[in-house]
Design an enzyme around this catalytic site. Structure first.
Site, short mmCIF file in Angstrom:
data_model
loop_
_atom_site.label_atom_id
_atom_site.label_comp_id
_atom_site.label_asym_id
_atom_site.label_seq_id
_atom_site.Cartn_x
_atom_site.Cartn_y
_atom_site.Cartn_z
CB SER A 95 -0.91 -0.09 1.26
OG SER A 95 -1.61 1.19 1.25
CG ASP A 237 -2.88 4.05 -1.03
OD1 ASP A 237 -3.50 3.84 -2.21
OD2 ASP A 237 -2.74 3.21 -0.35
CG ASP A 239 -2.82 -0.40 -2.21
OD1 ASP A 239 -3.09 0.74 -1.55
OD2 ASP A 239 -3.36 -1.29 -1.28
CG ASP A 241 -6.43 1.01 -0.21
OD1 ASP A 241 -5.49 1.84 -0.48
OD2 ASP A 241 -6.53 0.09 0.65
MG MG Z 1 -3.59 1.49 0.42
#
Ligand code: MG
Length: 443
Positions: A95, A237, A239, A241
């Site tokens: 992440s 960010d 990844d 999400d």
């Molecule tokens: Mg994330």
């Protein structure tokens, strides 16, 4: 205390989350999900291909049927749970963490992330020994290449594309040199936007900026929005999400205001409670109150949000760092759907005008050193003042006052008690943090 699982999955640097541990963890996760059908997705980090192979091997060795989604964003992988009905999902991504970190995020067959508490069952399997499948019942992997496209189509169905195309919004997208580059640019182009790209080259070393979209890390985005007279800017960010934004003047829009704006848009269409963590801005409560709805508070951590959203009673769930769950689409935080829904609203009026619909709060963060194991006892020594309007004890203690609030809660990763305060008055927010740092024993 959980040995391997943190707030959201098994996380560590390459020396901690080794291929050996990834293999063992994948075997345990495969057994936990009844040796069934497991989806696997991964990001672009330099260690992700190595850990990915270990995960596939671990799952196959206990007899799982593995569907490999390849390199995808986290919300894309989680969206595929709705589409492919697996027994579980493993995403290899750290992440927003630094490039040398990685993690295994674990999601169940309902689309709910596995929390630290549920993860303890998997940890027992990791440490207790795992039975391999018989040699002729070993699992296998099939590749699935269409996940990103299916995710894009699903998001486009949630917005009025024809109306957006007439507006021709200008947007700057900061893709963090990461998996958001697989989906963000195409999504916005197909919504008829004039797109300017930053950090769109995928590179596991994150050369453009750190993967955490803090204000200091996305200065280039803020400047570019201003210089190019764009309607808004978007930064994900690592990844994808979570998402933060820039308004039309290039002002930073912090994560909890992105959530508040999303909630405002959602509650105009559909009533229901808002679910959020105890560390989220009061602005979310203000939005809920405006529509006569309540707020359900959870401990800090994305899995608790998706657990609550899975009960089917809320209109939306979200966290203070800009992760928003739109339950009709999936129980995952989706930074792409969030950005698309906000773009749709900007066809009506500019972001600055939308943000004026709720008050501005100043927030201040602090911390007090404290040994692991002693934090809860220390927190419980704090007396609740008489002018407190509400006290919430789901993760540490949050005290709400009239125009401000303070929370003190044990950190899960560092030997510190985190202190966080918010107020419409900047001085008051600072004073609250100092006051409670003092009460908790900061020298
Ligand atoms: Mg994330």
């Amino acid at each position: 205390m959980a040995k391997y699982f943190g707030t959201n999955g098994i996380r560590g640097t390459f020396e901690t989350l080794t291929p050996q541990l990834a293999l063992k963890a994948a075997q345990a996760i495969g057994v936990y999900f009844k040796r069934g059908k497991i989806l696997v997705g991964r990001d672009h980090r330099l260690t992700s291909p190595t850990l990915h192979k270990a995960v596939l091997s671990g799952l196959e060795s206990v007899g799982c049927e593995v569907v490999d989604l390849g390199m995808v964003s986290t919300p894309t992988a989680e969206f595929m749970v709705e589409e492919l009905h697996p027994d579980g999902l493993i995403i290899i991504t750290a992440s927003h963490n630094p490039p040398d970190w990685n993690a295994l995020k674990v999601i169940d067959g309902k689309g709910v992330a596995v929390s630290k508490e549920r993860g303890e069952e998997i940890e027992k399997l990791i440490d207790g020994g795992i039975g391999l499948a018989p040699w002729d019942k070993a699992g296998f992997t099939t590749d699935y290449c269409g996940a990103t496209q299916e995710h894009i189509e699903a998001i486009l169905k949630e917005v009025n594309v024809e109306k957006l195309k007439q507006k021709k919004l200008k947007v700057v997208l900061d893709c963090a040199n990461s998996v958001p580059a697989l989906i963000g640019p195409e999504l916005f182009e197909r919504m008829g936007c004039d797109v300017i790209l930053l950090n769109e080259g995928i590179d596991g070393r994150f050369p453009g900026r750190p993967s955490e979209p803090r204000e200091e890390n996305i200065q280039k985005l803020l400047e570019t929005v201003k210089e190019s007279n764009a309607d808004f800017g978007v930064a994900w960010d690592g990844d994808g999400d979570r998402v933060v934004m820039a308004d039309e003047k290039g002002n930073f829009v912090i994560g909890d205001r992105v959530f508040a704006l999303s909630a405002l848009l959602k509650l105009k269409e559909k009533k229901g409670a808002l679910v959020t963590t105890v560390a989220t801005s009061k602005v979310v409560e203000d939005v809920a109150n405006r529509f006569g709805q309540g707020v359900i508070y959870t401990p800090v951590g994305a899995p608790y949000l998706s657990e609550e959203a899975a009960k089917g009673k809320c209109a939306m769930a979200g966290e203070e760092v800009g992760g928003v769950i739109w339950p009709e689409v999936s129980l995952a935080k989706d930074g792409f759907l969030t950005a698309a829904k906000i773009a749709e609203a900007l066809g009506e009026k500019p972001m600055g005008a939308w943000l004026e619909e709720f008050p501005f709060y100043y927030n201040v963060k602090g911390k007090v050193p404290c040994e692991f194991g002693k934090m809860q006892a220390k927190i419980e020594t704090i007396l609740i003042p008489e002018d407190a309007e509400k006290v919430i004890r789901v993760d540490g203690v949050r005290i709400n006052f009239k125009d401000s609030w303070v929370i003190f809660r044990p950190s899960g990763t560092e030997p510190v008690i985190r202190v966080f305060a918010e107020s419409t008055d900047e001085k008051k927010a600072n004073e609250l943090v100092k006051e409670y740092e003092g009460k908790l024993g900061k020298e």
